[in-house]
Design an enzyme around this catalytic site. Structure first.
Site: not given
Length: 301
Positions: A224, A264
Site C-alpha cells: 500500500k 492479506r
C-alpha cells in the site's frame, strides 16, 4: 494481545494466517489486469495455496483510491468461476465484495469468508446474508467508496475513532442477527487513511487497542501507498507498488508477532516465511513442528 480464533470453514493454525490476493480486475493498484482472465486467476490462486496461503481472497472490483464501481453482473462474471474452481480444488476461499448478492453466489460456489471493505455499509442486505449463511465475515473500517474516501480521512484521534467506528459497525451487524463469532475486524489501512498524515502507522503502533474489541484482526497493508511513501527515493517519488514486497514482509513479521489473526498479501511465500519466524520467536521455538507440518501439507506428504 491477539489470540487464536477458529472460524468455520477456515484453517486452524497456532500462528497468524496468510491470505493471498487474486485480483480478477483490470485496474487494481498493484497488479490490475495480470490475473484478469479466469484461467489465469485460478492458476494464480492455486500457486498461492502451494506457496503457503491459508486463504485465497478473490475480488472482482478494484477498491484503489479513485476507482469506479463495476456492475453486479460484471463482478459476478469475474469471480464466480474462480471461486468455484479454487473451492473444488480444496482451497479455502474468501470473496472480496461489498455486494450481498455477489457474496451469496460466492458462498454457494464454495467461499468460506466474505471480505467486505465497506463493513456492511455499502449494501444493507449484507448483514442478513452473513447471518443466514453463518459464513465468516471481515468487517473493515470504511468511510465511503473509493472515489470519495480520502476526502473523509479527517481525524482528531485516528486510533480512537477507527476503533469506536468498528465497534459501532460490529454492534450494528450483531443487532441484525450476525453471531459475533463470525466477525473478523480490519482497521482498513489505506482506506480513508492518508499516508502524509501518518494515519496508517498510528493504527499499527496502537494495534493492541483493537484487540479490546474481542475479535480477531486482519491486517491488509501489502504494497500500500503508505509503504511506498516511507520508501520514497531521493526525488520524492513513492516507491512503485511492485517494489514494496520487502517492506510488506517486515510489516507481516511485526503484526504477526503482535497477534494478528491474518495478513492479506500479494506475494505469499516470503510472508509465509515471516509468520513462521514470528511464531517461533513468540514461542521460543516450541511450535517448530507446526511449521514443518505446514510444509508437509502443502507438498502433499
Amino acid at each position: 494481545m491477539g489470540s487464536t480464533y477458529n472460524l468455520v470453514g477456515l484453517p486452524e493454525r497456532d500462528r497468524c494466517l496468510i491470505m493471498g490476493v487474486v485480483n480478477v480486475t483490470p485496474d487494481s493498484f498493484s497488479d490490475g489486469g495480470v490475473w484478469f482472465e479466469p484461467r489465469q486467476a485460478i492458476e494464480r490462486g492455486l500457486r498461492l495455496a502451494e506457496d503457503g496461503a491459508d486463504i485465497v481472497d478473490v475480488g472482482g472490483e478494484s477498491t484503489r483510491p479513485g476507482a469506479q464501481r463495476v456492475s453486479r453482473d460484471e463482478e459476478l462474471r469475474r469471480i464466480e468461476p474462480v471461486v468455484a474452481e479454487l473451492a473444488r480444488s480444496g482451497v479455502a476461499v474468501s470473496v472480496d465484495t461489498m455486494r450481498a448478492e455477489v457474496a451469496e453466489r460466492a458462498v454457494a460456489a464454495g467461499a468460506s469468508l466474505v471480505n467486505d471493505v465497506s463493513g456492511g455499509l455499502a449494501d444493507p442486505a449484507m448483514a442478513r446474508l452473513v447471518a443466514d449463511t453463518g459464513v465468516g465475515y471481515v468487517l473493515m473500517h470504511w468511510r465511503g467508496h473509493s472515489h470519495e474516501m480520502q476526502e473523509r480521512a479527517v481525524y482528531s484521534d485516528v486510533v480512537g475513532e477507527v476503533r469506536d467506528e468498528l465497534r459501532q459497525r460490529m454492534d450494528a451487524m450483531v443487532g441484525e442477527g450476525v453471531d459475533p463469532r463470525q466477525i473478523v475486524l480490519d482497521p482498513g489501512l489505506g482506506f480513508a487513511k492518508r499516508p502524509e498524515h501518518g494515519h496508517n502507522w498510528a493504527l499499527l503502533a496502537e494495534i493492541d487497542q483493537f484487540y479490546e474489541l474481542g475479535r480477531p484482526l486482519l491486517i491488509a497493508g501489502s504494497r500500500k501507498r503508505f509503504l511506498g511513501r516511507l520508501l520514497a527515493g531521493a526525488d520524492g517519488e513513492d516507491r512503485p507498488a511492485v517494489e514494496r514486497d520487502d517492506a510488506t514482509v517486515a510489516l507481516t513479521t511485526l503484526v504477526a508477532d503482535r497477534g494478528a489473526w491474518c495478513v492479506r498479501v500479494h506475494e505469499v511465500r516470503p510472508n509465509a516465511d515471516a509468520v513462521r519466524v514470528a511464531a517461533a520467536w513468540r514461542s521460543g521455538g516450541d511450535d517448530l513442528t507446526e511449521g514443518r507440518a505446514d510444509v508437509a501439507e502443502r507438498s502433499g506428504q
